[in-house]
Design a protein around this motif. Sequence first.
Motif, short mmCIF file in Angstrom:
data_model
loop_
_atom_site.label_atom_id
_atom_site.label_comp_id
_atom_site.label_asym_id
_atom_site.label_seq_id
_atom_site.Cartn_x
_atom_site.Cartn_y
_atom_site.Cartn_z
N VAL A 1 3.23 -4.67 3.25
CA VAL A 1 1.87 -4.51 3.77
C VAL A 1 0.89 -4.81 2.65
CG1 VAL A 1 0.20 -2.94 4.80
CG2 VAL A 1 2.63 -2.74 5.40
N ARG A 2 0.06 -5.81 2.88
CA ARG A 2 -0.92 -6.18 1.87
C ARG A 2 -1.99 -5.10 1.75
NH1 ARG A 2 -5.73 -8.81 1.07
NH2 ARG A 2 -5.77 -10.37 -0.59
N GLY B 1 0.80 -1.21 0.00
CA GLY B 1 0.00 0.00 0.00
C GLY B 1 0.84 1.25 0.00
N SER B 2 2.11 1.16 0.26
CA SER B 2 2.98 2.33 0.29
C SER B 2 3.86 2.33 -0.95
CB SER B 2 3.87 2.31 1.54
OG SER B 2 4.87 3.29 1.46
N ALA B 3 3.95 3.50 -1.59
CA ALA B 3 4.76 3.58 -2.81
C ALA B 3 6.22 3.32 -2.52
CB ALA B 3 4.58 4.96 -3.45
N PRO C 1 8.47 -2.28 -0.25
CA PRO C 1 9.01 -3.28 -1.17
C PRO C 1 7.94 -3.79 -2.12
CG PRO C 1 8.64 -4.23 0.99
CD PRO C 1 8.40 -2.77 1.15
N THR C 2 8.33 -4.02 -3.35
CA THR C 2 7.40 -4.60 -4.31
C THR C 2 7.38 -6.11 -4.14
OG1 THR C 2 9.08 -4.90 -6.00
CG2 THR C 2 7.95 -2.76 -5.93
N LEU C 3 6.41 -6.74 -4.78
CA LEU C 3 6.30 -8.19 -4.71
C LEU C 3 7.51 -8.85 -5.38
CD1 LEU C 3 4.31 -10.15 -3.48
CD2 LEU C 3 3.18 -10.32 -5.70
N ALA C 4 8.07 -8.18 -6.39
CA ALA C 4 9.26 -8.72 -7.05
C ALA C 4 10.43 -8.78 -6.09
CB ALA C 4 9.61 -7.86 -8.27
N VAL C 5 10.57 -7.76 -5.24
CA VAL C 5 11.65 -7.77 -4.24
C VAL C 5 11.42 -8.90 -3.25
CG1 VAL C 5 12.67 -6.46 -2.34
CG2 VAL C 5 12.09 -5.31 -4.49
#
Length: 357
Positions: free
Chosen positions: A54-55, A5-7, A10-14
């Motif tokens: 954070v989902r 939810g936060s820009a 970490p992204t899902l790729a990370v």
Amino acid sequence: MTRTGSASGPTLAVVAREAGVSVPTASKVVNGRADVGADTRRRVTEVLDRLGYVRRPRFDATTPPGLVDLVVHSLDTSWSAAVLHGVEQAAHDAGLEVVVSAGLTRTGGGPGRGWLDRLTARGSSGVLFHLAELTPSQYAWLTHHRIPYVMIDPVLEQPPGVVSVGATNWQGGLSATEYLISLGHERIAVIGGFRRKSCSSARVAGYRSALVAAGIARRPEYVRHGEFSESGGRRRMRELLDLAEPPTAVFVCSDGMALGVYQALAERGLRVPEDISVVGFDDLPESRWATPALTTVRQPLSEMAATALRLLVLLMAGERAEQAEQPGCPRTELPTRLVVRDSTAPPNALAGRRTHS
């Protein structure tokens, strides 16, 4: 793709790279899919927690949620009917729809992974669990997926912070036993449910407290435990009747068990309350239909369920349940009340002298 939810998070790729899995596999873990191995799920979850991923919330807290789940022990008891009635009425008032699942908790433990997957798939905003035993991993799964939940009459003591609704079980056991003492009984037995069930242990504790306060010696042979069923009550009453000095009164920790007690007494040609007084617990419709009508402790089942639904709505709106008396143990207890009917009377003089032959 599911993202934090936060820009700046970490992204899902990370997450996938850190856990050594593919992005689709990491996505399956985040979304609660069942087709992921236990070790992989654990590894990805650890990375999610470590990186602070954070989902995204499952619903917008600024708009009214539309769907909640109710998990009940079964649908074939008047106990569950009372719970359903309370939830249905409160849900109607809140503008919610309810999905009911039954039988998922009969064999111990909470609902399985398949049910949890369906929960996320249909977009439920929260869950009410009735008589459920969740595992630590199931608690963690609900927390990770940000699905609010409330326990109705939980079987075991709950982890810190879990919101639950129950009845004043200790007070109910106390009042039932005090009433029998006021009628003149001293040889009072108790038939409880399994010892590990928190409601049963509280009711038996109330029974013991009443005896102590009245100066009546506690007799270990008068304390019996079994399953909450007619057959359980029947078996334990037979054991009590086989004692050298049977009781003149018995407090039974559920109405269903009390009906089994009636059966055991009828088998021996004994009458209620002329030979033995009986007090139950619940105040189900069966207690009024029994012959004689059962004196029992009323726990407000429908009110408990309605209260749980209202608390769930607060949690879904992002509010904290501050109803607990003790920090870290947010439990609401609704009062019990003794309902006197025809199954109790002063001890019969002849029954008082009767011993097992």
